[in-house]
Scaffold this motif. Structure first.
Motif: not given
Length: 289
Positions: A186-194, A230-239, A248-252
């Motif tokens: 996760x180092x350097x990645x743009x991260x969203x968290x709650x 997250x679907x835009x590819x701008x970041x990942x989210x901790x959840x 059926x989405x583009x997310x994992x």
């Protein structure tokens, strides 16, 4: 302040028009206007910015609107509880954050609704601060608190399932190729968290000093909205795992390793007596624990 007048005030706010509110309340417009002016005079404040078509709340008006909803809600709940002591009926008010780990609670509630048709359910989604506030003022019977919290002032029972933390990421992101995510990943990645987990700092023990190299770009309250970003590819989210359906989405979803989990606790106020329906719910939940 009279509860009746507070109900008038709430109706005006929701209608944004005194004439429409008066019609819904089955009173005359002059009578309603006079009641509101009397309320303003007693409080010594101005509640509305009056316009030609719609009225807008002042800052003081917004504050009273929030409190009026709590007060009238508590009055309604008290009346319902008092009237339903001899039968299993009334409203069960539960506050919780979102998680599939609370499914056992919903199963118990579902069975009660089928068995006792007079029972109503009010589910309030919110963070821990909101849940504590409403437990303390009596507008919630129970709250479900997730993660490390101080529960000394509340009765509590631990729920069997735990929340598993991971990241929500686009499938075409290089990190999605990994089965599990380490702190180094996760180092350097743009991260969203709650917002709640950020306050609890639940990831510091997991990541250690590497957390200082994490790029937390923001917070979210509802994962559905974060998912759209997250679907835009701008970041990942901790959840939490399985919090939303991504089939059926583009997310994992990829879990963290070592595993990071949160305990779920059902809590209720030590200083308030449970209503009839609340006690039945608690008994049923305890039986299946």
């Amino acid at each position: 302040m009279e509860v009746r007048v507070l109900r008038y005030f709430i109706e005006v706010v929701q209608e944004r028009n005194i004439s429409n509110a008066a019609k819904r309340l089955h009173i005359s417009q002059p009578t309603l206007s006079r009641q509101l002016m009397d309320l303003e005079r007693k409080l010594g404040i101005t509640l509305f910015e009056r316009g030609h078509r719609q009225i807008k709340l002042t800052q003081e008006g917004y504050y009273l609107y929030e409190r009026a909803q709590e007060i009238t809600g508590l009055v309604d709940k008290t009346e319902t509880d008092l009237q339903s002591q001899k039968i299993i009926s009334g409203t069960l008010d539960i506050g919780t954050r979102e998680s599939t780990a609370i499914q056992p609670v919903m199963t118990v509630i579902g069975n009660l609704l089928k068995e006792y048709p007079d029972i109503k359910i009010n589910l309030v989604s919110g963070n821990s601060d909101l849940i504590y506030q409403r437990l303390n003022n009596g507008t919630l019977d129970f709250g479900i608190i997730m993660g490390p919290e101080k529960l000394l002032n509340y009765h509590s029972i631990s729920l069997p399932q735990k929340n598993i933390w991971g990241i929500l990421v686009r499938k075409d992101h290089s990190i999605a190729e990994k089965e599990k995510i380490t702190p180094q990943d996760l180092i350097g990645l743009p991260i969203l968290t709650s917002a709640q987990s950020k306050q609890q700092d639940v990831f510091r023990s997991w990541a250690g000093p590497l957390i200082d190299q994490f790029n937390f770009i923001g917070q979210y309250n509802l994962i559905f909205n974060a998912r759209l970003l997250v679907e835009t590819g701008a970041c990942v989210a901790l959840t939490y795992q399985n919090l939303i359906n991504i089939t059926g989405t583009d997310l994992a979803f990829r879990p963290l390793t070592p595993t990071v989990t949160n305990q779920n606790n059902l809590i209720w106020n030590k200083n308030r007596q449970l209503s009839n329906v609340a006690q039945v719910f608690l008994n049923r939940l305890t039986e299946v624990q």
